[in-house]
Structure formats: structure tokens, C-alpha cells
Design an enzyme around this catalytic site. Structure first.
Site, short mmCIF file in Angstrom:
data_model
loop_
_atom_site.label_atom_id
_atom_site.label_comp_id
_atom_site.label_asym_id
_atom_site.label_seq_id
_atom_site.Cartn_x
_atom_site.Cartn_y
_atom_site.Cartn_z
N ASP A 1 -10.04 0.71 -8.22
CA ASP A 1 -8.88 1.56 -8.00
C ASP A 1 -7.50 0.94 -8.12
OD1 ASP A 1 -8.47 4.16 -8.06
OD2 ASP A 1 -8.84 4.58 -5.96
N TYR B 1 0.83 -1.21 0.00
CA TYR B 1 0.00 0.00 0.00
C TYR B 1 0.86 1.26 0.00
CZ TYR B 1 -3.46 3.46 1.30
OH TYR B 1 -4.24 4.59 1.31
N GLU C 1 -19.90 18.22 -4.81
CA GLU C 1 -20.64 18.34 -3.53
C GLU C 1 -20.95 19.81 -3.24
OE1 GLU C 1 -18.34 14.40 -1.75
OE2 GLU C 1 -17.91 16.36 -0.88
N LYS D 1 -3.11 17.67 -5.31
CA LYS D 1 -4.25 18.58 -5.13
C LYS D 1 -3.88 20.05 -5.36
CE LYS D 1 -7.11 15.22 -3.91
NZ LYS D 1 -8.28 14.80 -4.68
N ASP E 1 -7.00 -21.69 -45.53
CA ASP E 1 -6.32 -20.41 -45.76
C ASP E 1 -4.88 -20.58 -45.25
OD1 ASP E 1 -5.77 -17.57 -45.93
OD2 ASP E 1 -6.12 -17.51 -43.77
C1 GDG Z 1 -10.08 9.75 -5.39
C2 GDG Z 1 -9.49 10.53 -6.59
C3 GDG Z 1 -11.81 10.98 -7.37
C4 GDG Z 1 -12.92 15.26 2.43
N1 GDG Z 1 -12.63 15.84 3.60
C5 GDG Z 1 -13.58 15.48 4.45
C6 GDG Z 1 -14.49 14.70 3.79
N2 GDG Z 1 -14.06 14.57 2.54
C7 GDG Z 1 -14.73 13.80 1.48
C8 GDG Z 1 -15.32 14.72 0.44
C9 GDG Z 1 -15.27 13.88 -0.82
C10 GDG Z 1 -14.08 12.99 -0.59
O1 GDG Z 1 -13.77 13.03 0.78
C11 GDG Z 1 -12.86 13.44 -1.37
O2 GDG Z 1 -13.04 13.03 -2.69
P1 GDG Z 1 -12.20 13.61 -3.91
O3 GDG Z 1 -12.84 13.16 -5.15
O4 GDG Z 1 -12.18 15.08 -3.82
O5 GDG Z 1 -10.70 13.08 -3.74
P2 GDG Z 1 -9.88 11.69 -3.34
O6 GDG Z 1 -10.09 11.31 -1.92
O7 GDG Z 1 -8.48 11.95 -3.71
O8 GDG Z 1 -10.49 10.53 -4.25
C12 GDG Z 1 -10.46 11.60 -7.03
C13 GDG Z 1 -12.28 10.09 -6.25
O9 GDG Z 1 -11.32 9.14 -5.88
C14 GDG Z 1 -13.56 9.36 -6.65
O10 GDG Z 1 -13.36 8.60 -7.78
O11 GDG Z 1 -12.74 12.02 -7.55
O12 GDG Z 1 -9.95 12.26 -8.17
O13 GDG Z 1 -8.24 11.12 -6.23
O14 GDG Z 1 -16.42 13.10 -0.92
O15 GDG Z 1 -16.60 15.07 0.84
N3 GDG Z 1 -15.60 14.21 4.38
C15 GDG Z 1 -15.79 14.50 5.70
N4 GDG Z 1 -14.91 15.25 6.39
C16 GDG Z 1 -13.81 15.74 5.83
O16 GDG Z 1 -13.03 16.42 6.50
N5 GDG Z 1 -16.88 14.03 6.31
#
Ligand code: GDG
Length: 734
Positions: free
Chosen positions: A142, A88, A390, A288, A508
Site C-alpha cells: 500500500d 501518515y 462480501e 466512497k 560497436d
Molecule cells: C482499501 C481500498 C480496497 C467495514 N466496516 C466494518 C468492517 N468493514 C470491513 C469490510 C471490508 C473492509 O472493512 C473495507 O474494505 P474496502 O475494500 O471496502 O475499503 P478500504 O478500507 O478503503 O480498503 C479498497 C481495499 O483496500 C483492499 O485492497 O478494496 O479500494 O480503499 O472487508 O468488511 N468490518 C467490521 N465492522 C465494520 O463496521 N467487522
């Protein structure tokens, strides 16, 4: 479809221990946040790691945790700290993650990490195989599990497998840096359907499959020899209603029920009604684009001094992968930048950046979405970015501006957002100023469009489209899946062969009796093939016919023993046993003078291609050329040929990596039928691999045992996988 199981590195729950009691808490993160809303609805299990190294707990504790997880339909794959370290943190996060996000300088290539990655992927695959039935579907997620599709398919080809990559798939130039690039591609290709967030990732993947494995890609279908694999873009959506409902609840909540966080935030907003909030939320990850965001914000304050005091940047960075050196460095860099900007612009009642280095409960997260006027999302690379979506879903009054990097997959669907290049500080500063001054009307107009789209294509739609896609692939695979020759089918053919007194075998040559070589001159028949043919030809009841697109001189040279009938140049020439070469129809080749210069031009502009001249046809070979480029040239050539030929009786034949131009009215079907009228037979066999053989399959009587070599759409009744299988078949027939 029976059950649908999900496999990902982590389960969508975190296991917490309070004194001696264990409990589950829903995890944070793109995939977990997304998939946990759907998996239970689809039945089956979610298979993944619990987050606890198995040697750190007793067997009893492990059972307690497994029982808790089972209640949530989760099965935990036990992993040791060592495995986590190498598979990992090592291969997944130090090799694949940086490389796929174009941070090639951060990528390490360690054999121990790779070995552990293979071992752990196998562990996941074995675990899944132990709970899956033949007609189940598995959806693997993933970059930590790229090899699992291949491992499962190999053990049980009947399980339908979907794979979704949540991060970008990089361009060939980056992907090829990986020492284990072929193994990874082969692993992914174990899936029947491969999903990416955007078309760009999909096309990078196709390019790697073509260049590194040499497989043909037709539209979005990859022919891997034994199967057709489909890849497509499925931009992941969010649970839109959940965010919308939570935002509504927050807005409607009576004062008494508000949390301290909420009250404090509202007090601040009331105290400084002019001050706008800019929000960013992400894991603290180098992909990011947090440092460039901070620098751009600083540039914004410097370039537009009138905004100082009127804007607060709320930056939530969730701790992530803290054991990895590059993340520690990034943390230091961000701390310093925030410190220096705040120190420079701070006033008694003003701090330009509120920096939170922690995660927040869901309610507070949505509260921030609701209360912030601007979302600033600046990744230098991001598979999708769910935060952007979101934010949009939480804007009940439709007021708010979203600024998003063109390097985030989400930007492809969010054209009403303000789109920036994350490396252009000046542009980001100007865009922030534009966002600060955007009229309510424009904000509402843009936001309404964004909301319409994201509400429609939400998480559930995404998941159901993917599952539907898997069903469609099964349909496509069926069309291509002409029946394989099972033992029973073979016995029936053999019995028919044994009972017949007059038999004709149309064979063939290239791609059927011998494999393709880079130079067609090298595909001379080897001794073992000649022995098979001699044995067959020695039986007086057999008429063996080599029916090929090859020129007559070559066939004459290779099959000079004269106990085999030859049909050359797709039927233009034939040589019956004990006879001379005869032309099937009277032909004129004056047209060649007109066509040849065009082919020569295409040879000049397409390296590694060449022309073959036959007596009544011209062939442009492009097997040795770079695939994507030469396929484009082949389309252009066909187009130009059509204009040049006009209404003359000349055919353009699209063979396997060849374009052949020959006189019309002659093909293998006509030639084979003519042969049968001279040599009527009780048993007819026809084997061929490319579309020129399809004339034969169509033309010959229904009783013919027609066999296609390879996986292609065909009129033949049966298929054999390869040249080797054809040879085995012919040897066993007699
Ligand atoms: C990977 C890919 C792709 C974040 N901080 C808090 C919190 N979050 C939640 C957000 C959102 C999620 O985490 C983050 O999702 P992202 O898409 O922005 O990024 P990755 O974690 O890097 O995800 C990405 C994703 O997979 C899906 O395919 O979009 O590109 O890198 O849902 O809401 N939630 C809470 N507290 C936090 O402090 N509760």
C-alpha cells in the site's frame, strides 16, 4: 523461496488496554481483513506499526505489547506521534490518498510531510532488513510505503520483493502533479513484481514510468537498466468461505442463540414484510461517494413516490481519519443530508435512512449482508471495494441485487451487477427502482454467476497467484541476466588477452562506446574514448574494428587516424587500415525512391522524428518523440513497409528507437566473419548493445568473448551495465 514477510503500515491487530492489561483485537479494513487470513500460512513475519505512539507508553509496556504481537508473528515498528502526524496523516493521507483518488483539490504538498515520509519508510525498510535473509521474499503493501521496495533493494538486491497497491494508480496527468513523482516511481520500481487491482491502474503506472523516467516497457515488463521489473493486475479476492459460512450460521441459528441486534432486525422485517432494505457499508471517506449516494436515494424517493414507506436505506459509515479537516467536513455534510432526507420523508412508523456512524462486529456486518435485498455501492473512486464482494458471498439463497459504481475496481470483475456512474443521480435512482422490481429468477441468475467467480478467485488464490507471479519474475530476470563480468571472469579474459599474439576487438559504437544523444551528430568520440582506442591500437598484436550502423562518411571523419579498421552501415562498407573504403557487395539503391515518401509521411505525423539517409539504407529515428505514441507509429510503419517491400531482398531492422531499412544479405555477423577470414586471431572480443549486434554474437566462433551492454535478451556470454563500464573494461584489459 524461504520465508515470506509482509510489510504494511498497520499490523492486522489493534492493541487494547483494559485497566493494566493489554490485549489484541483483529483490525477492520480492506488490507487487514484480507491479508490476515493468509500471512501465517506463508510463514515469516508481518511487520508494521502497532497503532500506539511509542512515547506514550513505558519501556515495560512496550515490551509487553511486543511479546503479545510476536505470538501472532507480528513485529512492531516503533513510531512517534510526530512521525504519525507527518508521515501518515500528512503525506500518506493528505497528499497521496487524495491525489491517487483524483481529489487533487484536497492534496497538500508539504516538504516536512515528505521528509517524514522518507524517514519513516527508511525505518520500515531497515527494520525489515534486520530480520530478513538473502533468499527471503518480502511483500510490501500500500500507499504508505511506496519507497520501501527501493530502499530494501538498494541495501540487499538478493531479496525478492513484491509490492501491491491497494488504491487506484492515477493517470499520468494527475500523478505528474506530485513534486516527488520520480522518487515515488523509483521507490516502487525497487520491487520485482508490482501488483494492482485492475489493468487500468497498471497501464497508468506504465505510462508514468515511460514518461517520467524514460524506461522502456515491453508488454508488462519494465527494463530499468539493471533489472527487469514486472507489473500486473491481481484483483484482490475475499475469504469467500468465511462469509459464506457465517451467513449460513446466521440463517440456521436457533432463536434462543440470536443476538439482540439480530432479533430486533428480524422483528422489524416481520413487522414490515413489504419493506426492502438497501445497504451500504464503508469508511466515512470522500472517495466512497456517500453524499452522491444520499442525493440519489432522495431522488429515488422523489421520482418514485410509490416506494416511500417500502424501502429503508441502512447506511453504515465507519469513522475514519477524524483528525483531518476534509473528513470532518464530510461528516457534517453527511449528517445534514441524512437529517434533511429523514425529516422530509419520515412518518410515525417510518424513517427512510438508518444511519450508523460506528463500526460493527463481524457477525452483525454479515447479518446486514444477509438481510438486505440491495447493496448500493457508489464510490467516486475505489481501488477495489471488498464490501461488494462480501455482500455477494453472504447471499446463501442467491437473492439480492448489487448496484456498483463503475469507478470501483470491483466493477471490472462484476459485470452481472447493476453498474452505475456515481455522479449520475438520475441513473442511480432508476437503477434502484430496477433493483426493487427485479424478479427472483433474474436475481438468482446474476448472483450465481457472481458467486462462481468470486468463490474461485478468492483471497487465497489472489495471494498465491501473486507469489507465483514473483517466482515467474525471477525466471524472467534469469533469462535477461546474462552473467555480469565478475573479477574472476575479467581475470580469465585478461589472461587470455595477454597470452594471445593475434587479437581482434569488434566494437560497436553507439550505445557501446558512447551513450545515446538526442541528435546522432552529437555523439562524436570524446578525447577519453580516443585515448582508450589509441592505446589499444598501438599494440601491434591488436586489430581494432569499429563495427557500426553509422554511415561511412561520419566514421571516416571521426576515426581519421587510420589505425583502426572501420565497418560501416552494418557491414555494407569497410575500410581496412591503410586501404580505401570498399563495398562488401554490389548494391543497387533504386528501392529507396519507393520507401522514402512513406518515411516522410511518418515524420509528418510523428513530431520529433526524422530520417537519416545513408548510402545504402534509410533510417527513421524516433528517440526524441513521445514514447508511447511513437512506438505505436513504429509498429504501423513496419507493417506498411512489409507491404511495400514485398519479396525484394530488403530488410527492416528494428534498432534502439530506430527503424532501419537496408538491402538484405549484409549484416554485422557476415562482415565480422569476413574480417576474421582476413585476420585470423587467437583472441576475439565483440561488444555491442542492440539487436543488430546479435548477428555478430551468433556468427563469431564460440571462443569469442562476447559482451552485451545493458539488460536485454542476448546470445552474448557476458554483460556490462553501461557505456562507462565498457570503457573501464577496455582500459583495464590492456
Ligand atoms: C482499501 C481500498 C480496497 C467495514 N466496516 C466494518 C468492517 N468493514 C470491513 C469490510 C471490508 C473492509 O472493512 C473495507 O474494505 P474496502 O475494500 O471496502 O475499503 P478500504 O478500507 O478503503 O480498503 C479498497 C481495499 O483496500 C483492499 O485492497 O478494496 O479500494 O480503499 O472487508 O468488511 N468490518 C467490521 N465492522 C465494520 O463496521 N467487522
Amino acid at each position: 523461496m524461504n520465508k515470506l514477510h509482509i510489510i504494511s503500515n498497520r499490523l492486522p491487530f489493534q492493541v487494547n488496554k483494559l485497566e493494566n492489561t493489554y490485549s489484541l483485537v483483529e483490525s477492520v479494513g480492506g488490507l487487514a481483513t484480507g491479508m490476515k487470513s493468509v500471512y501465517k500460512k506463508l510463514g515469516g513475519y508481518w511487520i508494521g506499526w502497532s497503532g500506539i505512539a511509542h512515547e506514550t507508553i513505558s519501556a515495560d509496556e512496550s515490551n509487553t505489547i511486543d511479546d503479545l504481537l510476536k505470538k501472532e508473528f507480528c513485529l512492531s515498528v516503533p513510531l512517534s506521534s510526530d512521525e504519525i502526524n507527518l508521515y501518515y496523516e500528512g503525506f500518506s493521507n493528505n497528499t497521496i490518498w487524495p491525489l491517487f483518488h483524483y481529489f487533487t483539490q484536497h492534496a497538500t504538498y508539504k516538504h516536512d510531510d515528505w521528509d517524514a515520509y522518507v524517514r519513516v519508510n527508511q525505518k520500515f525498510a531497515d527494520y525489515a532488513l534486520s530480520v530478513c535473509n538473502d533468499d527471503d521474499t518480502i511483500w510490501i503493501h500500500d500507499y504508505q510505503l511506496l519507497l520501501v521496495p527501493g530502499m530494501i533493494k538498494k541495501a540487499n538486491p538478493n531479496i525478492s520483493i513484491g509490492y501491491f497497491l491497494h488504491i487506484p494508480f492515477p493517470s499520468y496527468e494527475v500523478f505528474r502533479l506530485l513534486p516527488w513523482r520520480k522518487e515515488l516511481l523509483e521507490g516502487i520500481l525497487g520491487a520485482d513484481l508490482i501488483g494492482f487491482h485492475t489493468y487500468d491502474y497498471e497501464r497508468h503506472f506504465f505510462s508514468c514510468v515511460r514518461r517520467l523516467l524514460g524506461f522502456d516497457v515491453n508488454m508488462n515488463q519494465i527494463n530499468i537498466g539493471s533489472r527487469i521489473v514486472v507489473a500486473d493486475a491481481f484483483p484482490m479476492g475475499i475469504d469467500y468461505n468465511k462469509f459464506e459460512a457465517k451467513a449460513q450460521e446466521i440463517i440456521a441459528k436457533p432463536d434462543l442463540e440470536k443476538t439482540d441486534f439480530s432479533k430486533e432486525l428480524e422483528r422489524f422485517i416481520e413487522q414490515f414484510p413489504e419493506r426492502k432494505l438497501i445497504l451500504s457499508i464503508d469508511r466515512l471517506d470522500y472517495s466512497k461517494g456517500i453524499p452522491n449516494r444520499l442525493k440519489s436515494f432522495e431522488r429515488f424517493l422523489a421520482k418514485y413516490p410509490e416506494v416511500v414507506g417500502k424501502v429503508t436505506f441502512v447506511m453504515l459509515a465507519v469513522p475514519s481519519r477524524e483528525q483531518i479537516e476534509h473528513y470532518q467536513q464530510l461528516k457534517r455534510e453527511v449528517d445534514e443530508l441524512v437529517g434533511s432526507i429523514n425529516a422530509k420523508y419520515r412518518e410515525i412508523n417510518y424513517s427512510p435512512i438508518w444511519y450508523f456512524y460506528r463500526s460493527m462486529p463481524f457477525d452483525q456486518l454479515v447479518e446486514l449482508y444477509v438481510k438486505s435485498e440491495i447493496a448500493l455501492i457508489t464510490p467516486v473512486r475505489d481501488g477495489m471495494n471488498l464490501v461488494a464482494k462480501e455482500y455477494v458471498a453472504s447471499k446463501i439463497n442467491k437473492k439480492g441485487v448489487i448496484i456498483i459504481s463503475e469507478m470501483a475496481g470491483a466493477s471490472k470483475e462484476m459485470c452481472e451487477a447493476l453498474i452505475i456512474n456515481p455522479n449520475n443521480e438520475e441513473e442511480i435512482a432508476d437503477t434502484l427502482f430496477q433493483a426493487m422490481n427485479m424478479t427472483d429468477e433474474e436475481q438468482i441468475q446474476r448472483m450465481s454467476q457472481l458467486q462462481l467467480r468470486l468463490k474461485r478467485y478468492d483471497l487465497f488464490k489472489w495471494a498465491s497467484e501473486f507469489i507465483k507471479g514473483l517466482d515467474k519474475v525471477a525466471g524472467i530476470q534469469r533469462v535477461f541476466n546474462t552473467k555480469s563480468i565478475s573479477q574472476n571472469i575479467f581475470s580469465a579474459i585478461k589472461t587470455h588477452y595477454a597470452q594471445a599474439n593475434k587479437r581482434v576487438l569488434f566494437l560497436d559504437y553507439d550505445g557501446t562506446l558512447v551513450g545515446f544523444k538526442s541528435n546522432p551528430v552529437l555523439t562524436k568520440p570524446d578525447e577519453s574514448l580516443l585515448n582508450i582506442l589509441r592505446t589499444l591500437a598501438a599494440d601491434k598484436r591488436n586489430e581494432i574494428v569499429i563495427i557500426s550502423g553509422r554511415d561511412k562518411n561520419t566514421l571516416n571523419l571521426w576515426f581519421n587516424e587510420n589505425n583502426i579498421h572501420l565497418i560501416a552501415e552494418h557491414g555494407i562498407w569497410h575500410r581496412r587500415i591503410d586501404s580505401d573504403w570498399t563495398m562488401s557487395v554490389a548494391l543497387d539503391n533504386a528501392w529507396m525512391l519507393k520507401i522514402k515518401p512513406l518515411l516522410e509521411h511518418f515524420v509528418d505525423i510523428t513530431p520529433a522524428t526524422f530520417i537519416e539517409e545513408k548510402s545504402y539504407s534509410l533510417v527513421w529515428h524516433y528517440r526524441n518523440a513521445e514514447q508511447e505514441y511513437s512506438e505505436r507509429r513504429a509498429i504501423e510503419l513496419k507493417d506498411e513497409l512489409k507491404h511495400l517491400i514485398g519479396n525484394q531482398n530488403i530488410e527492416i531492422m528494428d534498432g534502439d528507437k530506430v527503424i532501419e531499412i537496408k538491402v538484405g544479405g549484409v549484416n554485422k555477423g557476415i562482415a565480422a566473419a569476413a574480417f576474421l577470414s582476413e585476420f585470423p586471431a587467437e583472441f576475439i572480443l565483440a561488444i555491442g548493445d542492440d539487436w543488430t549486434d546479435e548477428f555478430m554474437f551468433k556468427e563469431l566462433p564460440d571462443t569469442t568473448h562476447s559482451i552485451k551492454v545493458g539488460i536485454k535478451q542476448t546470445f552474448a556470454k557476458y554483460k556490462l551495465d553501461s557505456v562507462e563500464k565498457v570503457r573501464e573494461f577496455l582500459s583495464a584489459l590492456h
